[in-house]
Structure formats: structure tokens, C-alpha cells
Motif scaffolding. Structure first.
Motif, PDB file in Angstrom:
ATOM      1  N   THR A   1      -3.636   3.755 -11.426  1.00 10.83           N
ATOM      2  CA  THR A   1      -2.269   3.531 -11.289  1.00 10.83           C
ATOM      3  C   THR A   1      -2.126   2.065 -10.924  1.00 10.83           C
ATOM      4  O   THR A   1      -3.154   1.763 -10.099  1.00 10.83           O
ATOM      5  CB  THR A   1      -1.219   4.098 -10.314  1.00 10.83           C
ATOM      6  N   LEU A   2      -1.451   1.273 -11.296  1.00 10.45           N
ATOM      7  CA  LEU A   2      -1.263  -0.218 -10.798  1.00 10.45           C
ATOM      8  C   LEU A   2      -0.881  -0.465  -9.344  1.00 10.45           C
ATOM      9  O   LEU A   2       0.077   0.572  -8.948  1.00 10.45           O
ATOM     10  CB  LEU A   2      -0.432  -0.948 -11.730  1.00 10.45           C
TER      11      LEU A   2
ATOM     12  N   GLN B   1       0.728  -1.103  -0.066  1.00 13.98           N
ATOM     13  CA  GLN B   1      -0.014   0.064  -0.068  1.00 13.98           C
ATOM     14  C   GLN B   1       0.805   1.346  -0.021  1.00 13.98           C
ATOM     15  O   GLN B   1       0.483   2.387  -0.501  1.00 13.98           O
ATOM     16  CB  GLN B   1      -1.097  -0.017   1.196  1.00 13.98           C
ATOM     17  N   VAL B   2       1.993   1.322   0.919  1.00 18.61           N
ATOM     18  CA  VAL B   2       2.894   2.283   0.684  1.00 18.61           C
ATOM     19  C   VAL B   2       3.459   2.508  -0.679  1.00 18.61           C
ATOM     20  O   VAL B   2       3.285   3.845  -1.333  1.00 18.61           O
ATOM     21  CB  VAL B   2       4.136   1.925   1.453  1.00 18.61           C
ATOM     22  N   THR B   3       3.662   1.732  -1.143  1.00 13.67           N
ATOM     23  CA  THR B   3       4.473   1.714  -2.831  1.00 13.67           C
ATOM     24  C   THR B   3       3.266   2.242  -3.856  1.00 13.67           C
ATOM     25  O   THR B   3       3.433   2.974  -4.788  1.00 13.67           O
ATOM     26  CB  THR B   3       4.988   0.391  -3.504  1.00 13.67           C
ATOM     27  N   ALA B   4       2.021   1.546  -3.704  1.00 10.97           N
ATOM     28  CA  ALA B   4       0.861   2.148  -4.453  1.00 10.97           C
ATOM     29  C   ALA B   4       0.675   3.361  -4.254  1.00 10.97           C
ATOM     30  O   ALA B   4       0.399   4.110  -5.068  1.00 10.97           O
ATOM     31  CB  ALA B   4      -0.497   1.254  -4.359  1.00 10.97           C
TER      32      ALA B   4
ATOM     33  N   LEU C   1      -6.251  -2.981 -18.010  1.00  9.81           N
ATOM     34  CA  LEU C   1      -5.343  -3.515 -16.982  1.00  9.81           C
ATOM     35  C   LEU C   1      -3.805  -3.194 -17.692  1.00  9.81           C
ATOM     36  O   LEU C   1      -3.110  -2.436 -17.007  1.00  9.81           O
ATOM     37  CB  LEU C   1      -5.582  -4.964 -16.420  1.00  9.81           C
ATOM     38  N   TYR C   2      -3.586  -3.719 -18.772  1.00 12.31           N
ATOM     39  CA  TYR C   2      -2.506  -3.712 -19.710  1.00 12.31           C
ATOM     40  C   TYR C   2      -2.258  -2.137 -19.691  1.00 12.31           C
ATOM     41  O   TYR C   2      -1.195  -1.539 -19.644  1.00 12.31           O
ATOM     42  CB  TYR C   2      -2.547  -4.408 -20.878  1.00 12.31           C
ATOM     43  N   ALA C   3      -3.374  -1.236 -20.308  1.00  8.10           N
ATOM     44  CA  ALA C   3      -3.450   0.103 -20.622  1.00  8.10           C
ATOM     45  C   ALA C   3      -2.728   0.721 -19.530  1.00  8.10           C
ATOM     46  O   ALA C   3      -1.989   1.766 -19.660  1.00  8.10           O
ATOM     47  CB  ALA C   3      -4.369   0.463 -21.144  1.00  8.10           C
ATOM     48  N   ILE C   4      -3.316   0.501 -18.150  1.00  5.98           N
ATOM     49  CA  ILE C   4      -2.723   1.185 -17.113  1.00  5.98           C
ATOM     50  C   ILE C   4      -1.362   1.030 -16.767  1.00  5.98           C
ATOM     51  O   ILE C   4      -0.649   1.924 -16.377  1.00  5.98           O
ATOM     52  CB  ILE C   4      -3.770   0.921 -15.922  1.00  5.98           C
ATOM     53  N   GLY C   5      -0.910  -0.077 -17.067  1.00  5.40           N
ATOM     54  CA  GLY C   5       0.324  -0.398 -16.720  1.00  5.40           C
ATOM     55  C   GLY C   5       1.431   0.201 -17.881  1.00  5.40           C
ATOM     56  O   GLY C   5       2.568   0.709 -17.278  1.00  5.40           O
ATOM     57  N   GLN C   6       0.944   0.462 -18.885  1.00 10.60           N
ATOM     58  CA  GLN C   6       1.679   1.246 -19.819  1.00 10.60           C
ATOM     59  C   GLN C   6       1.496   2.678 -19.749  1.00 10.60           C
ATOM     60  O   GLN C   6       2.561   3.531 -20.168  1.00 10.60           O
ATOM     61  CB  GLN C   6       1.158   0.786 -21.394  1.00 10.60           C
ATOM     62  N   ARG C   7       0.589   3.226 -19.015  1.00 10.94           N
ATOM     63  CA  ARG C   7       0.413   4.487 -18.919  1.00 10.94           C
ATOM     64  C   ARG C   7      -0.063   4.906 -17.452  1.00 10.94           C
ATOM     65  O   ARG C   7      -1.136   5.497 -17.155  1.00 10.94           O
ATOM     66  CB  ARG C   7      -0.887   5.036 -19.773  1.00 10.94           C
ATOM     67  N   PRO C   8       0.834   4.806 -16.571  1.00 11.50           N
ATOM     68  CA  PRO C   8       0.614   4.912 -15.300  1.00 11.50           C
ATOM     69  C   PRO C   8       0.154   6.542 -14.889  1.00 11.50           C
ATOM     70  O   PRO C   8       0.723   7.288 -15.353  1.00 11.50           O
ATOM     71  CB  PRO C   8       1.928   4.844 -14.394  1.00 11.50           C
TER      72      PRO C   8
ATOM     73  N   ILE D   1      -5.709  -1.946  -9.164  1.00 11.15           N
ATOM     74  CA  ILE D   1      -5.296  -0.315  -9.443  1.00 11.15           C
ATOM     75  C   ILE D   1      -5.972   0.424  -8.567  1.00 11.15           C
ATOM     76  O   ILE D   1      -6.575  -0.053  -7.696  1.00 11.15           O
ATOM     77  CB  ILE D   1      -5.862   0.104 -10.852  1.00 11.15           C
ATOM     78  N   THR D   2      -5.220   1.429  -8.259  1.00  9.42           N
ATOM     79  CA  THR D   2      -5.629   2.612  -7.412  1.00  9.42           C
ATOM     80  C   THR D   2      -6.131   3.631  -8.061  1.00  9.42           C
ATOM     81  O   THR D   2      -5.437   4.002  -9.260  1.00  9.42           O
ATOM     82  CB  THR D   2      -4.246   2.774  -6.365  1.00  9.42           C
ATOM     83  N   THR D   3      -7.051   4.496  -7.646  1.00 10.11           N
ATOM     84  CA  THR D   3      -7.438   5.634  -8.387  1.00 10.11           C
ATOM     85  C   THR D   3      -7.516   6.975  -7.409  1.00 10.11           C
ATOM     86  O   THR D   3      -8.249   6.786  -6.334  1.00 10.11           O
ATOM     87  CB  THR D   3      -9.095   5.363  -8.911  1.00 10.11           C
ATOM     88  N   LEU D   4      -6.913   7.724  -7.802  1.00 10.22           N
ATOM     89  CA  LEU D   4      -6.847   9.285  -7.011  1.00 10.22           C
ATOM     90  C   LEU D   4      -7.417  10.050  -7.853  1.00 10.22           C
ATOM     91  O   LEU D   4      -7.462  10.028  -8.963  1.00 10.22           O
ATOM     92  CB  LEU D   4      -5.240   9.636  -6.709  1.00 10.22           C
ATOM     93  N   ARG D   5      -8.326  10.811  -6.941  1.00  8.74           N
ATOM     94  CA  ARG D   5      -8.890  12.028  -7.543  1.00  8.74           C
ATOM     95  C   ARG D   5      -7.965  13.514  -7.355  1.00  8.74           C
ATOM     96  O   ARG D   5      -7.677  13.587  -6.367  1.00  8.74           O
ATOM     97  CB  ARG D   5     -10.302  12.204  -7.212  1.00  8.74           C
ATOM     98  N   HIS D   6      -7.757  14.074  -8.769  1.00  7.86           N
ATOM     99  CA  HIS D   6      -6.875  15.155  -8.617  1.00  7.86           C
ATOM    100  C   HIS D   6      -7.856  16.184  -9.339  1.00  7.86           C
ATOM    101  O   HIS D   6      -7.876  16.074 -10.445  1.00  7.86           O
ATOM    102  CB  HIS D   6      -5.859  15.023  -9.400  1.00  7.86           C
ATOM    103  N   ARG D   7      -8.370  17.268  -8.521  1.00  5.82           N
ATOM    104  CA  ARG D   7      -9.216  18.135  -9.036  1.00  5.82           C
ATOM    105  C   ARG D   7     -10.522  17.314  -9.600  1.00  5.82           C
ATOM    106  O   ARG D   7     -11.305  16.794  -8.931  1.00  5.82           O
ATOM    107  CB  ARG D   7      -8.712  19.055 -10.034  1.00  5.82           C
TER     108      ARG D   7
END
Length: 332
Positions: free
Chosen positions: A320-321, A146-149, A270-277, A308-314
Motif C-alpha cells: 500500500t502507498l 504513519q497512522v494513516t499508512a 509505484l503507480y500500480a500499487i497506487g491503482q491497486r492498494p 510504500i508499506t508492506t504488511l504480511r497477511h498469512r
């Protein structure tokens, strides 16, 4: 009371975000959070789990890392080496450095009697290093995914800030209002109330996101080759409480949420997120030629499965994986 970093153009050019979190630095911060009662929703379950698991000898490390106050820098050597290698560095701390570190802290706060023997008795240092390793294994290691994610998700946000607004937008958005960019000075409100000025003189500043430094930034102005600013990693209020995670490989028994990933489109997401963090939902939809609502639905299932983890920015969701998701892709 404010601490100020003074930048030149050379400093701006050399300022960077750390690629990963120094484990013993994060442990030191986590131990402080462990000993207070702030943010019970986020850290309460973690505190209860850790306190029930810590051995009595952990008091050695806790006595040197109080919730509020100073701790010796030799306990948390900088760097992203493995934990065993970092513990070897602690064990190899020169006696003169041990004495100086303990002496500085003793001038500011009380210390147990045994701490004054660290620079005199090698057996005391050996015991402390052993306990430090045990404390890391209990307090931080089970939660490291969780820290690294969290740090990876924060780096995605900072990358976008750099992309759209350069170093200025990055510095402005680190952690307002406690961190303020007033060119050419970066102002820091520290929880300790320490104030001062440091001219970086071309060295730049190393920015380290931290999951546990969740309320206030920290600084280390003396570390080489460049001073360090540790800032709270961006945190989405919708993220659940901290809990231990075991990274699964494909050979593990597949849990029910993971079964939903067997479709081709979801695997492509999933693959696309790995390619585009750090990609947005809209960018996912465009990359895979699917509708935004479909991309959002697939991302939701992946997030519920812990991939994956999802963060909201604005007003934007950034994906991100997690280490689990990365492990699954690497095994595929």
C-alpha cells in the motif's frame, strides 16, 4: 467477562469499516499508550520524544485521560473533520453535557479540582481546548502519516477478507482471540473487563482500525448513528519503531533512497500499487508483466524509500502507498 454485539441480517448489511481515523479519538488512545510502558520496541522512541516535547500545561489533558480508567467523551468527538473543527466542537460542548460527563467519571475515579469547574467556568473550558490542540500537535500530528499508512494497509487486508469470505471472514479476522464471531453475536474481550449486551437493531457497527489501540479493542456503544468498535490495526512485526515523518514533495531535495526510483519499471510499480492498494507481489508481477522476484525487489526499494508499506497477511505480502508515496504520485 465479555461484551456482546447482537446482529441481525440488517446489521450485517450496514456494518462497515471507517474510511479514515477520527483524529481526536486516536489522540485519546495515544495518550493512554504514552503513559504506560508496554511495547517499548514499537513505542519507546515515540514516548521519549513526546515526553521531552510536551509543555507542563499538558497535564490538564493527561489528568483527564489516564493510562487506565475513564476519560470524558466530549474530549474526543467522533468524526473525521479537521482538528481545528473538532476542537471547535469540544469548545461548544453544552454545559449540561460537561457537567454530566465529569460527574460520571468522578463516580469512578479521582479528578483534579479544576475539572469540576468545566461546566461552570467558560474560561476553564477555553484553556482546556487550547491545551488539547497543543497536545495533539506534539503527540500525534508529527506521526500522522504513519497512522494513516497503518490504517490504509489494514483496510487493504479487510477488503481482501470481504472479497474472499464476505462479512463473516471480516469479523472472524478482526483481532482474534479478543474479538470472536459466533453468529449472530460478536464477542469482545475488553481490557477494562466490562461486560454487557447490545442489540444493534438494524444500525450495524462501525469498525475503526487504530494504530495505537495495539493490544485490545475499544467500544463506544452509545455513539450515533451507529455504535463503534475500535480494533488494533494489523501490524507487521518487521515494521520499525514509530518515528515522525515529514511528507516530501517532488520539490524537496531528493534523498539517496529516492534516487533509486528513477527507473521506468520501478515508477510503474509505484503507480500500480497506487491503482491497486493492498495488491500482492504476484499481482504486481502479473500487472506489469515482470517476474515475481523482480516485483519483490522493486517493492523492497520502494519500501526502504518510505513510499510504500508492506504488511504480511498469512503467507502473502500486501503493498500500500504511504502518504509520501501518494504525494509523489500526485506531484508527478
Amino acid at each position: 467477562m465479555v461484551y456482546r454485539f447482537h446482529f441481525t441480517s440488517a446489521d450485517l448489511a450496514r456494518t462497515r469499516i471507517a474510511e479514515s481515523v477520527p483524529p481526536l479519538d486516536e489522540l485519546s488512545i495515544a495518550l493512554r499508550i504514552l503513559q504506560d510502558r508496554n511495547q517499548p520496541l514499537r513505542f519507546g522512541a515515540w514516548r521519549r520524544e513526546v515526553w521531552t516535547s510536551l509543555a507542563p500545561q499538558a497535564r490538564m489533558v493527561l489528568d483527564l485521560t489516564p493510562a487506565h480508567g475513564w476519560s470524558p467523551s466530549f474530549l474526543s468527538p467522533s468524526g473525521t473533520s479537521s482538528v481545528p473543527e473538532l476542537l471547535e466542537q469540544v469548545a461548544a460542548t453544552p454545559r449540561t453535557q460537561l457537567r454530566a460527563g465529569i460527574s460520571r467519571i468522578a463516580q469512578r475515579q479521582g479528578l483534579p479540582g479544576w475539572a469540576h469547574q468545566l461546566g461552570e467556568n467558560p474560561e476553564v473550558l477555553r484553556r482546556l481546548v487550547g491545551v488539547l490542540g497543543e497536545v495533539h500537535a506534539t503527540v500525534l500530528a508529527p506521526y500522522w502519516p504513519q497512522v494513516t499508512a497503518s490504517v490504509a494497509a489494514d483496510r487493504a487486508i479487510r477488503s481482501r477478507q470481504m472479497l474472499h469470505g464476505g462479512i463473516e471472514q471480516l469479523l472472524q479476522g478482526l483481532y482474534p482471540p479478543r474479538i470472536r464471531w459466533r453468529p449472530p453475536i460478536l464477542e469482545i474481550d475488553l481490557a477494562s473487563g466490562i461486560e454487557g449486551d447490545l442489540h444493534l437493531q438494524g444500525r450495524g457497527l462501525l469498525l475503526i482500525p487504530s494504530m495505537f489501540a495495539s493490544r485490545a479493542p475499544l467500544i463506544d456503544p452509545d455513539v450515533e448513528p451507529q455504535p463503534v468498535l475500535t480494533y488494533p490495526a494489523h501490524h507487521d512485526a518487521t515494521t520499525g519503531p514509530l518515528a515522525p515523518i515529514r511528507v516530501r514533495s517532488v520539490g524537496d531535495e531528493t534523498p539517496a533512497p529516492l534516487s533509486a526510483l528513477l527507473g521506468r519499471t520501478r515508477a510503474a510499480v509505484l503507480y500500480a500499487i497506487g491503482q491497486r492498494p493492498g495488491c500482492t507481489t504476484g499481482e504486481l508481477a502479473a500487472a506489469l508483466n515482470i517476474g515475481p522476484s523482480g516485483a519483490s525487489q522493486h517493492a523492497t526499494v520502494l519500501r526502504q524509500a518510505g513510499l510504500i508499506t508492506t504488511l504480511r497477511h498469512r503467507n502473502t505480502a500486501l503493498h500500500t502507498l504511504t502518504p509520501t508515496g501518494l504525494a509523489l504520485l500526485e506531484e508527478a
